[in-house]
Enzyme design. Structure first.
Site, PDB file in Angstrom:
ATOM      1  N   ASP A 183       0.978  -1.188  -0.057  1.00 13.79           N
ATOM      2  CA  ASP A 183       0.004   0.146   0.136  1.00 13.79           C
ATOM      3  C   ASP A 183       0.827   1.337  -0.319  1.00 13.79           C
ATOM      4  OD1 ASP A 183      -2.724   2.041   0.504  1.00 13.79           O
ATOM      5  OD2 ASP A 183      -3.198  -0.074   0.708  1.00 13.79           O
ATOM      6  N   SER A 433     -11.551  -0.912  -0.750  1.00  9.58           N
ATOM      7  CA  SER A 433     -10.125  -1.503  -0.120  1.00  9.58           C
ATOM      8  C   SER A 433     -10.006  -0.879   1.487  1.00  9.58           C
ATOM      9  CB  SER A 433     -10.102   0.365  -0.183  1.00  9.58           C
ATOM     10  OG  SER A 433      -8.551   0.599  -1.122  1.00  9.58           O
TER      11      SER A 433
END
Length: 511
Positions: A183, A433
């Site tokens: 990420d 997400s």
């Protein structure tokens, strides 16, 4: 059993058969990546913008890789990293004909640019800016928390929705299990994350080479909050501070892949991340993003095919090393099993061109790669979130991702997901997400109780223990405008909105 209609097919690239044997006989190495620069003597070809490329070889033996490296030099390329075990070479070149020239080289399976210009926007799969909670608000909430609850847990409707609050009282997870967050970086100094953070399994993979220097895995700024929010959803500690994660006893690591200027996710960085995870004993990766600059990478396009090829090799390598990879389905409300999707956003590094794509051959990467667990999002009513993409035979499972139209009966009444943010703060976000890390947390609980389970076994346990609400009856109209917003197909046990169902943390520790 026969595959479900529209089920992802294995990537039809010959290297897969080659690697199956090659990986087994290659000597062990500390890392699959060997960084270096090309030998001198090549033609500069510096008459175009400096771009990044992936060059994928037909074989992984030393001779083939060496010959391709020499051809890269001859065609004006500088090697950034060579991932010999998977036959992927990351290259920078200012030669506008570099990819075309390399595709004609013997020993090259595919080659293509990973970008076309400087990228302006983020590609994570959260929807909207965070709604932050101040320290004073957190302290006030803590004074009202019920016995046994974290200070902000009353607003974490998502934990109760999958039984994670009850699961934590039985088994919070094993500290020998690690989930890596691929990420924007993770703020490991956050008091809700520090105790569960694994620095030795963390790195900065931006650019395609792993940097493991202390703190390299942290976000570049407080605005790069996405990875820290994801990490908290997975493993925020039950320590009397802030929030709780789905698996508060497991470890979480950070593999940063976001560009420092644009916070974009380039293919070469993700290739590095999957390989790093494979070679550093990571059990599970969470992938809450899509790879730029293409929302869908079409296999009939040489650049896009090279991107899919490179990332697929890296993901498969990690899978073969025992890593379960989990990814978000996306926030476009697209049916990923439909005949056609209109993509108006690609490429997102220059001027987008409206195109119609077939999602069976134009893939959202990494979520549609073979072996990756694909996750759709739900709200508090256990209804597919209004933004979540879906698809029969594509979505494997679902999990809470938040939905502003599905309002919970919590103190805040906020239907989004509450978690950690950089700088010892907290905030609400929604998106697939946020759904994917819930599945990663449940998978970590399963791995804790089944330490020798393979990625395939973990995936089937996730599906077997999931609870499927079935396709909605009547009109699916989450925004209440009287229009059918998406059509659910399939049956009670497997359907396009939820796959096999919404994951169940309680079953993961008791089943």
């Amino acid at each position: 059993m026969a595959p479900l209609p529209g089920r992802r097919r294995a990537l039809a690239i010959p290297i897969g058969m080659v690697l199956a044997g090659a990986l087994a006989i290659l000597p062990n190495a500390a890392s699959a990546a060997t960084a270096g620069t090309a030998a001198g003597g090549g033609t500069p070809h510096a008459d175009g913008p400096l771009l990044s490329y992936v060059v994928n070889t037909t074989r992984t033996n030393s001779g083939t890789v060496r010959d391709v490296q020499q051809a890269i030099d001859r065609n004006g390329g500088d090697i950034v990293a060579t991932y010999k075990k998977i036959g992927v070479i990351v290259v920078h070149s200012a030669n506008p004909a570099f990819a075309t020239a390399m595709r004609a080289v013997r020993g090259v399976e595919s080659a293509g640019a990973t970008r076309t210009a400087a990228l302006p926007t983020a590609s994570t799969t959260e929807l909207g800016a965070p709604e932050r909670i101040t320290a004073a608000e957190a302290a006030e909430a803590g004074s009202k928390a019920a016995p046994g609850q974290e200070p902000l847990e009353a607003d974490q409707w998502d934990l109760a929705a999958i039984g994670a609050d009850k699961a934590a009282r039985i088994d919070p997870g094993d500290r020998h299990v690690t989930v890596a967050v691929i990420d924007t970086g993770v703020d490991d100094t956050h008091p809700d994350l520090a105790a569960n953070f694994s620095a030795k399994q963390s790195a900065n993979c931006v650019g395609g080479v792993a940097d493991t220097s202390p703190g390299a895995w942290r976000p570049y700024s407080a605005d790069a909050y996405h990875g820290t929010h994801v990490a908290g959803e997975i493993a925020a500690a039950r320590n009397g501070i802030g929030v709780a994660g789905v698996a508060p006893g497991v470890r979480v690591a950070s593999i940063k892949v976001a560009d420092p200027v644009t916070q974009l996710f380039y293919p070469e960085s993700v290739v590095c991340a999957f390989v790093f995870a494979a070679e550093n004993s990571v059990d599970i990766t969470n992938n809450s993003y899509y790879i730029d600059p293409w929302l869908y990478n079409c296999l009939d396009g040489p650049d896009q095919r090279a991107i899919v090829d490179a990332v697929d090799r890296a993901a498969q390598y990690s899978h073969d090393k025992g890593v379960l990879n989990i990814a978000s389905a996306g926030n476009s409300d697209h049916d990923l099993d439909s005949d056609a999707i209109v993509d108006t956003t690609s490429p997102d590094d220059s001027t987008p061109v409206t195109r119609t794509v077939d999602p069976h051959v134009c893939w959202d990467t990494p979520t549609q790669l073979p072996g990756v667990v694909t996750v759709s999002a739900t709200g508090v009513q256990k209804l597919k979130s209004y933004y979540s993409s879906y698809g029969l035979g594509v979505v494997d499972v679902a999990a809470p991702g938040g939905d502003r139209f599905q309002v919970p009966g919590t103190p805040s009444g906020n239907g989004r997901i509450l978690s950690t943010l950089p700088g010892n703060t907290y905030g609400y976000l929604q998106g697939t997400s946020m759904a994917s890390p819930h599945v990663a947390g449940v998978a970590a609980l399963l791995k804790s109780t089944h330490r020798h389970a393979t990625p395939e076994q973990l995936q089937w346990m996730l599906k077997a223990q999931a609870d499927n609400p079935g396709c909605p009856t009547g009109l699916y109209d989450p925004d209440g405008n009287g229009v059918q917003d998406a059509t659910c197909t399939g049956g009670r046990h497997v359907n396009s909105f939820y796959g096999y169902g919404i994951v169940d943390a309680l079953d993961a520790v008791t089943g």
